[in-house]
Design a protein around this motif. Structure first.
Motif, PDB file in Angstrom:
ATOM      1  N   LEU A 193      69.528 133.994  23.231  1.00  0.00           N
ATOM      2  CA  LEU A 193      70.091 133.760  21.900  1.00  0.00           C
ATOM      3  C   LEU A 193      70.794 132.417  21.920  1.00  0.00           C
ATOM      4  N   VAL A 194      70.363 131.509  21.038  1.00  0.00           N
ATOM      5  CA  VAL A 194      70.984 130.188  20.927  1.00  0.00           C
ATOM      6  C   VAL A 194      71.673 130.165  19.574  1.00  0.00           C
ATOM      7  N   GLU A 195      72.988 130.356  19.586  1.00  0.00           N
ATOM      8  CA  GLU A 195      73.760 130.561  18.357  1.00  0.00           C
ATOM      9  C   GLU A 195      75.175 130.040  18.546  1.00  0.00           C
ATOM     10  N   ASP A 196      75.617 129.150  17.653  1.00  0.00           N
ATOM     11  CA  ASP A 196      76.961 128.590  17.781  1.00  0.00           C
ATOM     12  C   ASP A 196      78.033 129.424  17.093  1.00  0.00           C
ATOM     13  N   SER A 197      77.670 130.350  16.220  1.00  0.00           N
ATOM     14  CA  SER A 197      78.647 131.177  15.515  1.00  0.00           C
ATOM     15  C   SER A 197      78.937 132.447  16.314  1.00  0.00           C
ATOM     16  N   PRO A 198      80.159 132.586  16.831  1.00  0.00           N
ATOM     17  CA  PRO A 198      80.481 133.799  17.591  1.00  0.00           C
ATOM     18  C   PRO A 198      80.290 135.088  16.788  1.00  0.00           C
ATOM     19  N   SER A 199      80.610 135.074  15.487  1.00  0.00           N
ATOM     20  CA  SER A 199      80.458 136.298  14.695  1.00  0.00           C
ATOM     21  C   SER A 199      78.985 136.664  14.527  1.00  0.00           C
ATOM     22  N   ASP A 200      78.117 135.677  14.267  1.00  0.00           N
ATOM     23  CA  ASP A 200      76.686 135.954  14.166  1.00  0.00           C
ATOM     24  C   ASP A 200      76.129 136.392  15.520  1.00  0.00           C
ATOM     25  N   ALA A 201      76.591 135.762  16.587  1.00  0.00           N
ATOM     26  CA  ALA A 201      76.147 136.139  17.929  1.00  0.00           C
ATOM     27  C   ALA A 201      76.544 137.582  18.231  1.00  0.00           C
ATOM     28  N   ASN A 202      77.766 137.952  17.901  1.00  0.00           N
ATOM     29  CA  ASN A 202      78.225 139.316  18.169  1.00  0.00           C
ATOM     30  C   ASN A 202      77.403 140.351  17.416  1.00  0.00           C
ATOM     31  N   LEU A 203      77.071 140.074  16.148  1.00  0.00           N
ATOM     32  CA  LEU A 203      76.239 141.003  15.380  1.00  0.00           C
ATOM     33  C   LEU A 203      74.842 141.118  16.002  1.00  0.00           C
ATOM     34  N   THR A 204      74.302 140.007  16.425  1.00  0.00           N
ATOM     35  CA  THR A 204      72.979 140.006  17.051  1.00  0.00           C
ATOM     36  C   THR A 204      73.006 140.775  18.369  1.00  0.00           C
ATOM     37  N   ILE A 205      74.015 140.517  19.167  1.00  0.00           N
ATOM     38  CA  ILE A 205      74.163 141.198  20.460  1.00  0.00           C
ATOM     39  C   ILE A 205      74.259 142.702  20.254  1.00  0.00           C
ATOM     40  N   LYS A 206      75.087 143.134  19.304  1.00  0.00           N
ATOM     41  CA  LYS A 206      75.225 144.571  19.034  1.00  0.00           C
ATOM     42  C   LYS A 206      73.891 145.187  18.635  1.00  0.00           C
ATOM     43  N   GLY A 207      73.130 144.455  17.826  1.00  0.00           N
ATOM     44  CA  GLY A 207      71.829 144.959  17.400  1.00  0.00           C
ATOM     45  C   GLY A 207      70.852 145.157  18.539  1.00  0.00           C
ATOM     46  N   PHE A 208      70.924 144.298  19.543  1.00  0.00           N
ATOM     47  CA  PHE A 208      70.001 144.407  20.683  1.00  0.00           C
ATOM     48  C   PHE A 208      70.528 145.309  21.782  1.00  0.00           C
ATOM     49  N   VAL A 209      71.826 145.334  22.007  1.00  0.00           N
ATOM     50  CA  VAL A 209      72.388 146.176  23.067  1.00  0.00           C
ATOM     51  C   VAL A 209      72.244 147.654  22.712  1.00  0.00           C
ATOM     52  N   ASN A 210      72.346 147.976  21.429  1.00  0.00           N
ATOM     53  CA  ASN A 210      72.266 149.370  21.001  1.00  0.00           C
ATOM     54  C   ASN A 210      70.828 149.802  20.732  1.00  0.00           C
ATOM     55  N   THR A 211      69.926 149.419  21.572  1.00  0.00           N
ATOM     56  CA  THR A 211      68.524 149.783  21.405  1.00  0.00           C
ATOM     57  C   THR A 211      68.053 150.619  22.575  1.00  0.00           C
ATOM     58  N   LYS A 212      66.941 151.296  22.384  1.00  0.00           N
ATOM     59  CA  LYS A 212      66.376 152.099  23.463  1.00  0.00           C
ATOM     60  C   LYS A 212      65.387 151.297  24.294  1.00  0.00           C
ATOM     61  N   ILE A 213      65.218 150.026  23.956  1.00  0.00           N
ATOM     62  CA  ILE A 213      64.359 149.138  24.720  1.00  0.00           C
ATOM     63  C   ILE A 213      65.235 148.419  25.741  1.00  0.00           C
ATOM     64  N   ALA A 214      64.843 148.443  26.988  1.00  0.00           N
ATOM     65  CA  ALA A 214      65.626 147.775  28.030  1.00  0.00           C
ATOM     66  C   ALA A 214      65.553 146.274  27.807  1.00  0.00           C
ATOM     67  N   ASN A 215      66.696 145.654  27.631  1.00  0.00           N
ATOM     68  CA  ASN A 215      66.711 144.210  27.428  1.00  0.00           C
ATOM     69  C   ASN A 215      67.985 143.597  27.975  1.00  0.00           C
ATOM     70  N   ASN A 216      67.849 142.346  28.379  1.00  0.00           N
ATOM     71  CA  ASN A 216      68.982 141.530  28.794  1.00  0.00           C
ATOM     72  C   ASN A 216      69.068 140.403  27.790  1.00  0.00           C
ATOM     73  N   LEU A 217      70.193 140.287  27.122  1.00  0.00           N
ATOM     74  CA  LEU A 217      70.378 139.240  26.141  1.00  0.00           C
ATOM     75  C   LEU A 217      71.371 138.229  26.700  1.00  0.00           C
ATOM     76  N   HIS A 218      70.966 136.977  26.703  1.00  0.00           N
ATOM     77  CA  HIS A 218      71.791 135.886  27.215  1.00  0.00           C
ATOM     78  C   HIS A 218      72.109 134.968  26.046  1.00  0.00           C
ATOM     79  N   TRP A 219      73.382 134.652  25.862  1.00  0.00           N
ATOM     80  CA  TRP A 219      73.820 133.873  24.707  1.00  0.00           C
ATOM     81  C   TRP A 219      74.373 132.525  25.155  1.00  0.00           C
TER      82      TRP A 219
END
Length: 154
Positions: A19-45
């Motif tokens: 994730l390439v994002e300069d807005s911490p609030s947008d990054a946090n929403l994106t992170i929450k959307g991917f972390v709370n999934t049943k697909i195994a993923n590693n998100l790096h911001w």
């Protein structure tokens, strides 16, 4: 600096997302959307284009960084903007197969056209409403992690 987040799903293979994002609030929403999934993923911001390119080229502190399976890229970044990052990714033979999703506030038709001309894999405009933003992230996650067959490493 890179921030990494992983969900706790046990799967055979994890999907690596940058994730390439300069807005911490947008990054946090994106992170929450991917972390709370049943697909195994590693998100790096990362918060800017220069850091994104160091990450992708595994330079400096990112020498052991995993190659992303998917890049979520904001266009309006400080310094090296998302258009420049996209240009570099898609012109490099070692990176060009990585799918790049433009995730930005821009609705400018020129930005959309330019992004596709630079071989973006899709262009998504961030809604201003938090609930709608979370829904968009869910759609991106469902499409790119459930429906799409991602390319193997080249």
């Amino acid at each position: 600096m890179v921030n990494s987040y992983a969900n706790n799903v046990q799967e055979f293979q994890r999907i690596e997302i940058l994730l390439v994002e300069d807005s911490p609030s947008d990054a946090n929403l994106t992170i929450k959307g991917f972390v709370n999934t049943k697909i195994a993923n590693n998100l790096h911001w990362v918060e800017d284009g220069e850091t994104a390119m160091k990450y992708l080229y595994q330079e400096g502190e990112f020498v052991n960084a995993p190659r992303p399976d998917l890049v979520l890229l904001d266009l309006n970044l400080p310094g090296m903007d998302g258009r420049e990052v996209l240009t570099e990714i898609k012109s490099d033979s070692s990176l060009k197969l990585i799918p790049v999703v433009i995730l930005t506030t821009s609705t400018d038709e020129q930005d959309i056209l330019r992004s596709y001309n630079l071989n973006a894999n899709c262009y998504v405009t961030k809604p201003l409403d938090v609930y709608q933003f979370i829904q968009v992230i869910q759609l991106i996650k469902d499409f790119w992690l459930l429906a799409v067959k991602l390319p193997p490493y080249s």
